[in-house]
Write a protein that holds these residues in place. Structure first.
Motif, PDB file in Angstrom:
ATOM      1  N   LYS A  75      -1.503  -4.863   2.667  1.00  0.00           N
ATOM      2  CA  LYS A  75      -0.477  -4.969   3.700  1.00  0.00           C
ATOM      3  C   LYS A  75      -0.322  -3.651   4.449  1.00  0.00           C
ATOM      4  O   LYS A  75      -0.229  -3.629   5.687  1.00  0.00           O
ATOM      5  CB  LYS A  75       0.857  -5.365   3.046  1.00  0.00           C
ATOM      6  N   GLU A 110      -1.138  -2.822   8.479  1.00  0.00           N
ATOM      7  CA  GLU A 110      -0.175  -2.163   9.371  1.00  0.00           C
ATOM      8  C   GLU A 110      -0.761  -0.884   9.957  1.00  0.00           C
ATOM      9  O   GLU A 110      -0.574  -0.582  11.135  1.00  0.00           O
ATOM     10  CB  GLU A 110       1.109  -1.858   8.595  1.00  0.00           C
ATOM     11  N   ARG A 124      -1.771   0.036  14.025  1.00  0.00           N
ATOM     12  CA  ARG A 124      -1.336   1.228  14.750  1.00  0.00           C
ATOM     13  C   ARG A 124      -2.520   2.029  15.280  1.00  0.00           C
ATOM     14  O   ARG A 124      -2.405   2.749  16.263  1.00  0.00           O
ATOM     15  CB  ARG A 124      -0.489   2.121  13.831  1.00  0.00           C
TER      16      ARG A 124
END
Length: 333
Positions: free
Chosen positions: A103, A107, A111
């Motif tokens: 996870k 993320e 970015r």
């Protein structure tokens, strides 16, 4: 000096209920990691175990999660994740770590998706790339490696935050699978908060697997000792003893409002027995009026007697029985 490694601290457990020490562990660990200047803690995650764990006295996850939400309102960097407790069966710690690392990676990749900015180009060995370039796929292997090295600087590792008792549990036969221990320590790493009476370094020395990956185990000594445990908290609640300053006030209010951990048997605390005045006899007697006239509190030094209606009824029965026995004896004579 190289940039510090970004990391996420993950704590797994029942949190039944969540105590101030659970929260303190995160603060202690973050301070210790930052002092090394090798790590930068970006987030803390609390992952409560599912109801399928089957532990004695384990409250439903709905209650435990609600208490965690309340307790974490005062923190701006520790969050609760419900993925583990939403599983129908107990999930191994190694799998929980794998889920959170995946996870975090997703993320981080989201970015890092946009093309490098001017600031990042310095880390790309001056490879000239921007969002309007179409020649990314035609770059050399060295250029790709430069980009991957720069993006790796943005990667975040997940480490398991635990107490020395969990570390020592690795030595309990049949409790942990060997492959799980190796994956937890070797792939992710541990941040271990020591407790009084434990010697985690000695235990690491005596374990072949832990010794192999000892560079991935960070031992943090808590000098301000506070041996709060959920087990002791539950015992105190069952006995009607105060747990103030051991739990967050909002958690205590939730426990009382929902009559958890046997608090429904200690309703005098909710009815407000208060204002105890000391007499010259060195005894403490309740002088002000409690909300329930049936509630009486008499406290002698070191001893507190709590008389609820149920207790009074039992006392009345005993007195009645003794009186009847006494009358029977008199009738014989």
């Amino acid at each position: 000096m190289s940039n510090p490694t970004k990391c996420v601290l993950l704590a797994c457990g029942s949190f039944n209920p969540v105590t101030n020490m659970h929260l303190r562990m995160f603060e202690i660990a973050r301070d210790a990691l930052h002092r090394t200047q090798k790590f930068s803690v970006v987030k803390g995650i609390i992952s409560p175990v599912s109801d399928g764990y089957g532990k004695k006295d384990l409250l439903p996850a709905s209650h435990r999660c609600e208490m965690l939400k309340l307790a974490l309102k005062s923190s701006n960097w520790i969050n609760m994740d419900t993925w583990e407790c939403e599983q129908s069966k107990w999930t191994e710690t190694a799998k929980v770590l794998k889920y959170h690392q995946s996870k975090v990676d997703r993320e981080s990749n989201m970015r890092s998706k946009p093309a490098p900015t001017k600031k990042r180009r310095k880390d790309l060995r001056n490879v000239q790339i921007n969002s309007n370039d179409n020649d990314y796929d035609d770059m050399s292997v060295d250029d790709h490696n430069a980009i991957n090295a720069a993006l790796k600087k943005d990667s975040v590792s997940v480490r398991l935050l635990c107490g020395a008792d969990l570390l020592e549990s690795f030595g309990t036969p049949g409790l942990w699978a060997d492959k799980d221990i190796e994956e937890i320590v070797g792939k992710y790493g541990l941040v271990c908060i020591t407790r009084e009476g434990s010697d985690p370094r000695k235990f690491i020395y005596e374990s072949d697997v832990l010794s192999k990956y000892q560079e991935n185990i960070i031992i943090v000594t808590e000098w301000i000792f506070n041996d709060i445990s959920s087990t002791k908290i539950r015992r105190a609640l069952r006995r009607g003893e105060s747990v103030k300053y051991l739990l967050q006030d909002v958690v205590i209010d939730y426990i009382r409002a929902n009559h958890l951990y046997g608090v429904e048997d200690n309703t005098a605390f909710d009815r407000g027995c208060f204002n105890i005045t000391k007499w010259k006899t060195n005894e403490y007697v309740l002088l002000s009026e409690p909300k329930d006239w049936l509630c009486s509190v008499v406290t002698v030094p070191y001893v507190t007697a709590l008389f609820t209606p149920a207790v009074k009824l039992n006392i009345f029965r005993v007195i009645t029985f003794c009186l009847c026995e006494y009358l029977c004896v008199l009738s014989v004579f």
